[in-house]
Design a protein around this motif. Sequence first.
Motif, PDB file in Angstrom:
ATOM      1  N   VAL A  91     -24.462  -7.703  99.974  1.00  0.00           N
ATOM      2  CA  VAL A  91     -25.042  -6.827  99.045  1.00  0.00           C
ATOM      3  C   VAL A  91     -26.338  -7.504  98.127  1.00  0.00           C
ATOM      4  O   VAL A  91     -26.184  -8.763  98.099  1.00  0.00           O
ATOM      5  N   PHE A  92     -27.522  -6.871  98.032  1.00  0.00           N
ATOM      6  CA  PHE A  92     -28.471  -7.205  97.146  1.00  0.00           C
ATOM      7  C   PHE A  92     -28.201  -6.577  95.748  1.00  0.00           C
ATOM      8  O   PHE A  92     -28.391  -5.221  95.723  1.00  0.00           O
ATOM      9  N   GLU A  93     -27.734  -7.263  94.895  1.00  0.00           N
ATOM     10  CA  GLU A  93     -27.631  -6.761  93.526  1.00  0.00           C
ATOM     11  C   GLU A  93     -28.871  -6.784  92.913  1.00  0.00           C
ATOM     12  O   GLU A  93     -29.373  -8.072  92.720  1.00  0.00           O
ATOM     13  N   THR A  94     -29.318  -5.920  91.788  1.00  0.00           N
ATOM     14  CA  THR A  94     -30.638  -5.694  91.262  1.00  0.00           C
ATOM     15  C   THR A  94     -30.388  -6.803  90.291  1.00  0.00           C
ATOM     16  O   THR A  94     -29.230  -6.812  89.421  1.00  0.00           O
ATOM     17  N   ASP A  95     -31.425  -7.778  89.904  1.00  0.00           N
ATOM     18  CA  ASP A  95     -31.446  -8.604  88.769  1.00  0.00           C
ATOM     19  C   ASP A  95     -31.367  -7.863  87.512  1.00  0.00           C
ATOM     20  O   ASP A  95     -31.962  -6.683  87.173  1.00  0.00           O
ATOM     21  N   PRO A  96     -30.302  -8.074  86.775  1.00  0.00           N
ATOM     22  CA  PRO A  96     -30.153  -7.295  85.380  1.00  0.00           C
ATOM     23  C   PRO A  96     -31.498  -7.328  84.482  1.00  0.00           C
ATOM     24  O   PRO A  96     -31.782  -6.268  83.655  1.00  0.00           O
ATOM     25  N   ALA A  97     -32.278  -8.241  84.604  1.00  0.00           N
ATOM     26  CA  ALA A  97     -33.898  -8.039  83.996  1.00  0.00           C
ATOM     27  C   ALA A  97     -34.595  -6.831  84.451  1.00  0.00           C
ATOM     28  O   ALA A  97     -35.536  -6.375  83.876  1.00  0.00           O
ATOM     29  N   TYR A  98     -34.263  -6.367  85.778  1.00  0.00           N
ATOM     30  CA  TYR A  98     -34.870  -5.060  86.286  1.00  0.00           C
ATOM     31  C   TYR A  98     -34.172  -3.890  86.255  1.00  0.00           C
ATOM     32  O   TYR A  98     -34.232  -3.088  87.226  1.00  0.00           O
ATOM     33  N   THR A  99     -33.450  -3.742  85.320  1.00  0.00           N
ATOM     34  CA  THR A  99     -32.636  -2.472  85.165  1.00  0.00           C
ATOM     35  C   THR A  99     -32.654  -2.151  83.852  1.00  0.00           C
ATOM     36  O   THR A  99     -33.299  -2.623  82.835  1.00  0.00           O
ATOM     37  N   VAL A 100     -32.407  -0.521  83.776  1.00  0.00           N
ATOM     38  CA  VAL A 100     -32.736  -0.005  82.484  1.00  0.00           C
ATOM     39  C   VAL A 100     -31.709  -0.353  81.489  1.00  0.00           C
ATOM     40  O   VAL A 100     -31.863   0.197  80.128  1.00  0.00           O
ATOM     41  N   ASP A 101     -30.736  -1.076  81.897  1.00  0.00           N
ATOM     42  CA  ASP A 101     -29.699  -1.366  80.823  1.00  0.00           C
ATOM     43  C   ASP A 101     -30.318  -2.406  79.678  1.00  0.00           C
ATOM     44  O   ASP A 101     -29.809  -2.559  78.690  1.00  0.00           O
ATOM     45  N   GLN A 102     -31.413  -2.779  80.014  1.00  0.00           N
ATOM     46  CA  GLN A 102     -32.258  -3.787  79.126  1.00  0.00           C
ATOM     47  C   GLN A 102     -32.443  -3.095  77.942  1.00  0.00           C
ATOM     48  O   GLN A 102     -32.733  -3.327  76.806  1.00  0.00           O
ATOM     49  N   LEU A 103     -32.790  -1.751  77.881  1.00  0.00           N
ATOM     50  CA  LEU A 103     -33.270  -0.725  76.916  1.00  0.00           C
ATOM     51  C   LEU A 103     -31.878  -0.386  76.008  1.00  0.00           C
ATOM     52  O   LEU A 103     -32.154   0.303  74.989  1.00  0.00           O
ATOM     53  N   GLY A 104     -30.999  -0.480  76.426  1.00  0.00           N
ATOM     54  CA  GLY A 104     -29.712   0.051  75.368  1.00  0.00           C
ATOM     55  C   GLY A 104     -29.127   1.397  75.806  1.00  0.00           C
ATOM     56  O   GLY A 104     -29.910   2.141  76.546  1.00  0.00           O
TER      57      GLY A 104
END
Length: 310
Positions: A91-104
């Motif tokens: 699997v290639f898991e997206t770096d958390p820094a490149y997810t919308v989760d950063q916005l809350g």
Amino acid sequence: MNILKAHARFLIVMVVLIAVLWIASGEFNGMHETLDASQAKARSMLQSNYNALFADARKYNGYPATEQSRKIQDQTQVINTLTGMVNDSMVFETDPAYTVDQLGENAKLDDMVDFYKNRKRLELERELGFQRYIAIPNIREEDAFGFKIADSENITEDMVIDYLRKLDIVRTVAHSAGRSNIQHVTQFDFVEVNTQLNERKVPTTKTIADEDPYFQGQGLEVRVEATEEALYNFLLDLQRPEKEGLRRRYLSVETFTFEKPDLMDPKDALITAKITVVAWRVNTESSYPPDESNKGSQQTSTNAPRTFRR
């Protein structure tokens, strides 16, 4: 008459005892018949199970069914463990820094679009624009990273998530090129690979309409110019599951073509390579393969050790 009076109590006890024995005799006869039937049934079941046991033993080279079932369970557990390890490695898991989760949790679509356009996209443009090996003519062009975004009024949250993942894939490939001393990265281009992969029996199509496929691949075609050693190191680095301290970052090499224009004096010419890498998603909850359960039930009834009756 005097005798009857003298022994009246004894006679009454004898009559009662005879009645009790008569009733008990009937009950014991019924119990005896029931016990005989149960015993006959038990003998029949025991004989049947012995026959099944020896039949299975003959079928499985002398091993009784219980032992064969245990072996099958052990093999299944090993296969499941290995499958989990393979899935985890692929699997290639997206770096958390490149997810919308950063916005809350309360982030709106406009916030997500702004996060993509004005933060992560610009950050990557600035980062790669100053790298010596990035030879893309204009890194700020909309399609410089191999894809274009939809018009603002048509963008959805899923699209923004996909755009951010693609940025992360480009960034990861670029960093691998830098670590491998690739001389020039000249082009990025995202390409569709799932149809081609499915033709090769890779499960990239849905098994059931309302679930994701077992595998989903995002293909990125990257063009580079490099030495033989750099290309070798680049191909190895792309396929390492751990990159820059993050796990589950595997990129498979799907296709590659090499060209070298100066065959007479190869040391003076770089190899031109077109490499397609694939970033995988793995849906472990998929019902793939669709026919395995049916096949398994058929094997249970025909070839696998039978279940003993209880």
